[in-house]
Design a protein around this motif. Structure first.
Motif, PDB file in Angstrom:
ATOM      1  N   TYR A   1       0.618  -1.159  -0.053  1.00  8.75           N
ATOM      2  CA  TYR A   1      -0.105  -0.115   0.073  1.00  8.75           C
ATOM      3  C   TYR A   1       0.799   1.277   0.029  1.00  8.75           C
ATOM      4  CZ  TYR A   1      -3.444  -3.295   1.398  1.00  8.75           C
ATOM      5  OH  TYR A   1      -4.585  -4.655   1.571  1.00  8.75           O
ATOM      6  N   TRP A   2       1.950   1.181  -0.857  1.00 10.98           N
ATOM      7  CA  TRP A   2       2.825   2.475  -0.726  1.00 10.98           C
ATOM      8  C   TRP A   2       2.087   3.637  -0.778  1.00 10.98           C
ATOM      9  CZ3 TRP A   2       4.936   5.082  -5.583  1.00 10.98           C
ATOM     10  CH2 TRP A   2       5.675   5.939  -5.043  1.00 10.98           C
ATOM     11  N   LEU A   3       1.197   3.960  -1.995  1.00  6.19           N
ATOM     12  CA  LEU A   3       0.443   5.037  -2.022  1.00  6.19           C
ATOM     13  C   LEU A   3      -1.105   4.345  -2.147  1.00  6.19           C
ATOM     14  CD1 LEU A   3       1.986   7.387  -4.729  1.00  6.19           C
ATOM     15  CD2 LEU A   3       2.326   7.492  -2.119  1.00  6.19           C
ATOM     16  N   SER A   4      -1.939   5.277  -1.503  1.00  7.36           N
ATOM     17  CA  SER A   4      -3.228   4.917  -1.604  1.00  7.36           C
ATOM     18  C   SER A   4      -3.984   5.828  -2.795  1.00  7.36           C
ATOM     19  CB  SER A   4      -3.996   5.164  -0.307  1.00  7.36           C
ATOM     20  OG  SER A   4      -3.798   4.598   0.615  1.00  7.36           O
ATOM     21  N   CYS A   5      -4.387   4.965  -3.713  1.00  2.64           N
ATOM     22  CA  CYS A   5      -5.106   5.597  -4.924  1.00  2.64           C
ATOM     23  C   CYS A   5      -6.361   5.317  -5.348  1.00  2.64           C
ATOM     24  CB  CYS A   5      -4.066   5.120  -6.149  1.00  2.64           C
ATOM     25  SG  CYS A   5      -2.313   5.468  -6.021  1.00  2.64           S
TER      26      CYS A   5
END
Length: 376
Positions: A294-298
């Motif tokens: 979940y490095w970036l939530s997009c």
């Protein structure tokens, strides 16, 4: 990074900024590097960082390098890619995935994503092989920490006997069916850039079970210096090794990787709960076989303009950004072929990356979602 940067609406909320351990592991290792005067691209921390990361992800060998881009470059070289060769590459990615193909004077062919994974579409990949039967390598990307459907991709690539390079720059700590991303193909690469889930400020790592090829990468990365009393070079070399100081930071960061993944997951689940029910909002896909970092939530939005959403966040001193612009739409790469049905283009047009900083508190998350909800 100054996390106290203030605007009219409060302290800045960052997309993803460096987060050193509360325990101070990094300072301890960096101090050791200074105390021993090992601050060059050799030293105990470099060796140990390679061994510790390889053990963490379950790979037989690793080479610590100056960046993830350098790791992709040398992975392509290790795979035998050279002038005139064709390399398949996802179109929905950062340019660092594609640039090294050009470094090797090879030709990229860009492959579309599918909606189910946001990553390389196996059907588009198979269609690309029909058009280009002679391919030297395939690069896959685990976008935003979401793993590619590796079984399907590997089945296609093995059928055509083409090596696979996994760009896991964004997915350290992500699992695909119980295996770490970056360890399923022939080569894997990780990035420790300042915005990644763990950072050395700048740095990367190449991993592979082909120990002899990793040793060769390490040789190339150290200016291809032959074993001789004098400086002798029989091959083209590169200044790509990671410094001992930065490797010390990496060793400290690796100790808290699992904590960072846990926090990133909590951030995504907060957004999913608060925003997932809004009309026209769809969070990035998490499949049953995928354990993301979940490095970036997009998310994608269809009921309002993503630009309108990002501008509303910026007015509240909150950082966000669009999903990557596909490579086949980039001015530099537009002349190269593209295989697909424009899924990646639609993701770019509708996608937004939300703040996913592991230092965020619940009130920060609440501030983000309340700003967004006002638009509905």
């Amino acid at each position: 990074m100054n996390d106290k940067k203030k605007g009219n609406k409060g302290e800045r909320i960052y997309l993803s900024s460096p987060h050193m351990s509360d325990e101070g592991y990094e300072k301890e290792y960096v101090k050791e590097a200074f105390d021993t005067n090992w601050i060059a691209p050799i030293g105990e921390h470099v060796d140990r960082f390679e061994k510790e990361l390889a053990a963490k992800v379950g790979s037989k060998a690793a080479a610590a390098l100056s960046s993830g881009t350098a790791a992709i470059h040398l992975a392509l070289k290790a795979a035998g890619v050279g002038a005139g060769d064709i390399v398949f590459c996802p179109t929905l990615t950062f340019s660092a995935t594609a640039n090294p193909i050009i470094y090797q004077k090879a030709t990229p062919v860009f492959i579309d994503s599918n909606q189910e994974t946001w990553n390389m579409c196996p059907n588009a990949l198979e269609a690309a092989f029909l058009k280009y039967p002679h391919v030297k390598a395939v690069i896959v990307v685990h976008l935003y920490g979401l793993s590619t459907d590796m079984d399907s991709i590997m089945e296609v690539c093995r059928k055509h006997q083409v090596p696979v390079i996994e760009d896991a720059a964004e997915s350290l700590g992500t699992y695909y069916k119980g295996k770490h991303t970056g360890t399923i193909g022939d080569f894997g690469i990780f990035s420790f850039n300042g915005n990644k889930i763990i950072t050395t400020s700048g740095g990367g790592m190449l991993v592979s079970n082909h120990k002899e090829k990793v040793a060769k990468v390490r040789f190339w990365a150290t200016q291809s210096r032959d074993q001789a009393r004098h400086y002798q070079h029989s091959e083209l070399g590169y200044n790509y090794r990671l410094s001992n100081v930065l490797a010390g930071i990496g060793r400290g960061q690796l100790k808290v990787l699992d904590k960072r993944v846990e926090k990133k997951k909590a951030i995504f689940e907060f957004y999913q709960k608060e925003l997932g029910g809004l009309e026209g909002v769809q969070m990035m896909p998490v499949n049953g076989w995928n354990e993301p970092n979940y490095w970036l939530s997009c998310m994608t939005v269809n009921s309002i303009s993503p630009v309108e959403l990002m501008e509303a966040l910026e007015k509240e001193n909150i950082e966000s950004r669009p999903v990557w612009k596909p490579m086949h739409l980039q001015p530099f790469f537009g002349k190269y072929d593209y295989i697909g049905t424009d899924v990646s283009e639609r993701l770019f047009e509708n996608g937004v990356c939300l703040p996913s900083d592991t230092k965020m508190k619940e009130e920060d998350l609440t501030r983000v979602v309340e700003t967004i909800k006002k638009l509905w």
